[in-house]
Design a protein around this motif. Sequence first.
Motif, mmCIF file in Angstrom:
data_model
loop_
_atom_site.group_PDB
_atom_site.id
_atom_site.type_symbol
_atom_site.label_atom_id
_atom_site.label_comp_id
_atom_site.label_asym_id
_atom_site.label_seq_id
_atom_site.Cartn_x
_atom_site.Cartn_y
_atom_site.Cartn_z
ATOM 1 N N HIS A 155 -11.101 -16.368 42.053
ATOM 2 C CA HIS A 155 -9.804 -16.892 42.501
ATOM 3 C C HIS A 155 -9.878 -18.384 42.802
ATOM 4 O O HIS A 155 -8.857 -19.074 42.752
ATOM 5 C CB HIS A 155 -9.310 -16.137 43.734
ATOM 6 C CG HIS A 155 -8.770 -14.777 43.414
ATOM 7 N ND1 HIS A 155 -7.478 -14.557 43.031
ATOM 8 C CD2 HIS A 155 -9.369 -13.566 43.404
ATOM 9 C CE1 HIS A 155 -7.287 -13.271 42.797
ATOM 10 N NE2 HIS A 155 -8.435 -12.646 43.017
ATOM 11 N N LYS A 156 -11.069 -18.872 43.111
ATOM 12 C CA LYS A 156 -11.267 -20.306 43.346
ATOM 13 C C LYS A 156 -11.554 -21.048 42.051
ATOM 14 O O LYS A 156 -12.046 -22.163 42.061
ATOM 15 C CB LYS A 156 -12.410 -20.524 44.343
ATOM 16 C CG LYS A 156 -12.063 -20.078 45.740
ATOM 17 C CD LYS A 156 -13.221 -20.326 46.680
ATOM 18 C CE LYS A 156 -12.873 -19.906 48.085
ATOM 19 N NZ LYS A 156 -13.989 -20.151 49.025
ATOM 20 N N ARG A 157 -11.288 -20.418 40.926
ATOM 21 C CA ARG A 157 -11.406 -20.990 39.580
ATOM 22 C C ARG A 157 -12.838 -21.150 39.086
ATOM 23 O O ARG A 157 -13.096 -21.944 38.189
ATOM 24 C CB ARG A 157 -10.684 -22.332 39.482
ATOM 25 C CG ARG A 157 -9.237 -22.285 39.840
ATOM 26 C CD ARG A 157 -8.456 -21.657 38.744
ATOM 27 N NE ARG A 157 -7.034 -21.720 39.078
ATOM 28 C CZ ARG A 157 -6.162 -20.888 38.590
ATOM 29 N NH1 ARG A 157 -6.538 -19.962 37.762
ATOM 30 N NH2 ARG A 157 -4.915 -20.992 38.924
ATOM 31 N N HIS A 158 -13.787 -20.406 39.635
ATOM 32 C CA HIS A 158 -15.134 -20.380 39.072
ATOM 33 C C HIS A 158 -15.122 -19.358 37.936
ATOM 34 O O HIS A 158 -14.509 -18.301 38.061
ATOM 35 C CB HIS A 158 -16.172 -19.954 40.116
ATOM 36 C CG HIS A 158 -16.362 -20.961 41.194
ATOM 37 N ND1 HIS A 158 -17.104 -22.107 41.019
ATOM 38 C CD2 HIS A 158 -15.907 -21.009 42.469
ATOM 39 C CE1 HIS A 158 -17.094 -22.802 42.130
ATOM 40 N NE2 HIS A 158 -16.379 -22.161 43.031
ATOM 41 N N ALA A 159 -15.772 -19.693 36.838
ATOM 42 C CA ALA A 159 -15.820 -18.788 35.690
ATOM 43 C C ALA A 159 -17.033 -17.872 35.848
ATOM 44 O O ALA A 159 -18.169 -18.284 35.669
ATOM 45 C CB ALA A 159 -15.920 -19.578 34.400
ATOM 46 N N ALA A 207 -22.990 -14.219 36.154
ATOM 47 C CA ALA A 207 -23.420 -15.617 36.134
ATOM 48 C C ALA A 207 -22.188 -16.514 36.142
ATOM 49 O O ALA A 207 -21.100 -16.106 35.743
ATOM 50 C CB ALA A 207 -24.261 -15.899 34.891
ATOM 51 N N ILE A 208 -22.385 -17.741 36.615
ATOM 52 C CA ILE A 208 -21.327 -18.751 36.565
ATOM 53 C C ILE A 208 -21.530 -19.557 35.297
ATOM 54 O O ILE A 208 -22.640 -19.974 34.991
ATOM 55 C CB ILE A 208 -21.391 -19.679 37.798
ATOM 56 C CG1 ILE A 208 -21.028 -18.889 39.042
ATOM 57 C CG2 ILE A 208 -20.459 -20.867 37.628
ATOM 58 C CD1 ILE A 208 -21.040 -19.702 40.307
ATOM 59 N N THR A 209 -20.456 -19.757 34.553
ATOM 60 C CA THR A 209 -20.529 -20.538 33.321
ATOM 61 C C THR A 209 -19.879 -21.897 33.547
ATOM 62 O O THR A 209 -19.084 -22.067 34.471
ATOM 63 C CB THR A 209 -19.800 -19.820 32.170
ATOM 64 O OG1 THR A 209 -18.438 -19.656 32.544
ATOM 65 C CG2 THR A 209 -20.419 -18.476 31.884
ATOM 66 N N PRO A 210 -20.193 -22.867 32.701
ATOM 67 C CA PRO A 210 -19.543 -24.172 32.827
ATOM 68 C C PRO A 210 -18.029 -24.056 32.660
ATOM 69 O O PRO A 210 -17.536 -23.199 31.928
ATOM 70 C CB PRO A 210 -20.150 -24.987 31.684
ATOM 71 C CG PRO A 210 -21.434 -24.298 31.367
ATOM 72 C CD PRO A 210 -21.208 -22.848 31.670
ATOM 73 N N ALA A 211 -17.278 -24.932 33.309
ATOM 74 C CA ALA A 211 -15.816 -24.861 33.325
ATOM 75 C C ALA A 211 -15.209 -25.018 31.937
ATOM 76 O O ALA A 211 -14.251 -24.337 31.594
ATOM 77 C CB ALA A 211 -15.253 -25.919 34.260
#
Length: 121
Positions: A81-85, A98-102
């Motif tokens: 919801h905080k716009r992390h992918a 995992a977090i991916t690049p924006a």
Amino acid sequence: MIRKTTNAPSRVATRGRKPLSEAQARKGTAPKNAKALPPRSKNTVVMELLGQPGGVSIDELMAATGWQSHSVRAALTTLRHKRHAIVRTMRDGISRYAITPAVLAVSETTTGTTIGTGSVL
């Protein structure tokens, strides 16, 4: 009225901190009980683990934070919801996150494609 006097040296106001001893002042070191950095928050720990190559499983996040599985999933949802992918992949039947690049996340959400074997949450 009789006034009590002491032979103790007067202390300069230190705003709640204990003054350094003479040895510490000469060495330039802080007292042993001084804290260098504030403790990391559990959300920071989650973000660091998600940034690792290969991601992290729910069980690993539970062990690192002490949270139950529903709390870990809620934290992942909050990050989304905080716009992390956040990308979920399956390895040996276990979901890894995992977090991916924006930039990559924007192209995925607009085209509806997935990265490798993973999918965008």
